[in-house]
Design a protein around this motif. Structure first.
Motif, short mmCIF file in Angstrom:
data_model
loop_
_atom_site.label_atom_id
_atom_site.label_comp_id
_atom_site.label_asym_id
_atom_site.label_seq_id
_atom_site.Cartn_x
_atom_site.Cartn_y
_atom_site.Cartn_z
N UNK A 140 0.91 -1.32 0.02
CA UNK A 140 0.04 0.08 0.02
C UNK A 140 0.84 1.27 -0.07
N UNK A 141 1.70 1.24 0.91
CA UNK A 141 2.85 2.37 1.05
C UNK A 141 2.15 3.77 0.95
N UNK A 142 1.11 3.83 1.85
CA UNK A 142 0.18 5.18 2.06
C UNK A 142 -0.02 5.56 3.37
N UNK A 143 0.94 5.27 4.11
CA UNK A 143 0.62 5.61 5.62
C UNK A 143 1.91 6.25 6.25
N UNK A 144 3.01 6.88 5.63
CA UNK A 144 4.01 7.38 5.95
C UNK A 144 4.06 8.80 5.88
N UNK A 145 4.04 9.74 6.94
CA UNK A 145 4.17 11.24 6.61
C UNK A 145 5.69 11.93 6.43
N UNK A 146 6.36 11.74 5.47
CA UNK A 146 7.70 11.72 5.25
C UNK A 146 8.06 13.34 5.67
N UNK A 147 7.47 14.39 5.22
CA UNK A 147 7.84 15.63 5.51
C UNK A 147 7.16 16.05 7.08
N UNK A 148 6.66 15.40 7.88
CA UNK A 148 6.46 15.59 9.10
C UNK A 148 5.24 16.77 9.36
N UNK A 149 4.40 16.97 8.37
CA UNK A 149 3.40 18.07 8.59
C UNK A 149 2.14 17.46 9.06
N UNK A 150 1.96 16.33 9.50
CA UNK A 150 0.84 15.61 10.19
C UNK A 150 -0.28 15.35 8.96
N UNK A 151 0.19 14.92 7.70
CA UNK A 151 -0.59 14.80 6.81
C UNK A 151 -0.01 14.09 5.61
N UNK A 152 -0.59 12.66 5.25
CA UNK A 152 -0.09 11.91 4.20
C UNK A 152 -0.49 12.62 3.03
N UNK A 153 0.20 13.17 2.22
CA UNK A 153 -0.31 13.82 1.08
C UNK A 153 -0.15 12.66 -0.05
#
Length: 168
Positions: A140-153
């Motif tokens: 899926x790869x849809x669960x990590x917030x890489x930039x740390x802005x509290x949203x997974x874009x």
């Protein structure tokens, strides 16, 4: 079903009650399984999950794509930050419980002298469930917030592939 934090850092994806909810009968027949012993197993399972994610080709490709940097060796890729796991948290809780049950809890009470032992049968079940759940999360790869802005874009969602290895 909340992640456990200690000093503001996530140390476990699951808590004692999550394990009890999966298999209440196990605790009724094994009084030695205490809250503190189970939570130690859950912490170890969480560490194993994070290490396993870091070792996947998906994490390497994902990190390089998101960061835009080049690396000298695979050892330069940082560990997964559990605080940035925002999506599929219930799946991470389930995965933590499956790994704890299959790798730590059931082996600690199983009778390995008896091939028909129920705990040995359950160990295989939970190990298989964990492998399927891990594969699903990586795919899926849809669960990590890489930039740390509290949203997974959508730019942070990167489906992956996870190949199971056959051992003969």
């Amino acid at each position: 079903m909340a992640f456990i934090r200690e000093n503001g850092v996530i140390i476990s994806f699951a808590e004692y009650q999550d394990v009890v909810d999966k298999d209440q009968r196990l605790f009724e027949s094994n009084e030695g399984l205490t809250d503190s012993s189970i939570e130690k197993f859950l912490i170890r399972a969480t560490e194993r999950i994070l290490t396993k994610i870091r070792s996947t080709a998906w994490w390497k490709e994902y990190y390089l794509k998101q960061s835009g940097i080049s690396i000298n060796t695979v050892a330069d890729i940082p560990a997964v930050d559990p605080d940035k796991i925002l999506g599929r948290t219930e799946d991470f809780t389930d995965l933590c419980v499956f790994i704890a049950m299959g790798d730590f809890i059931l082996p600690s009470i199983a009778d390995f002298g008896n091939e028909d032992n129920a705990e040995r049968q359950k160990m295989g079940y939970y190990v298989n469930k964990a492998e399927k759940m891990f594969s699903e999360l990586i795919t899926a790869g849809d669960w990590y917030d890489f930039d740390g802005d509290s949203t997974v874009e959508s730019t942070e969602k990167t489906p992956g592939r996870y190949q199971l290895k056959r051992i003969r």
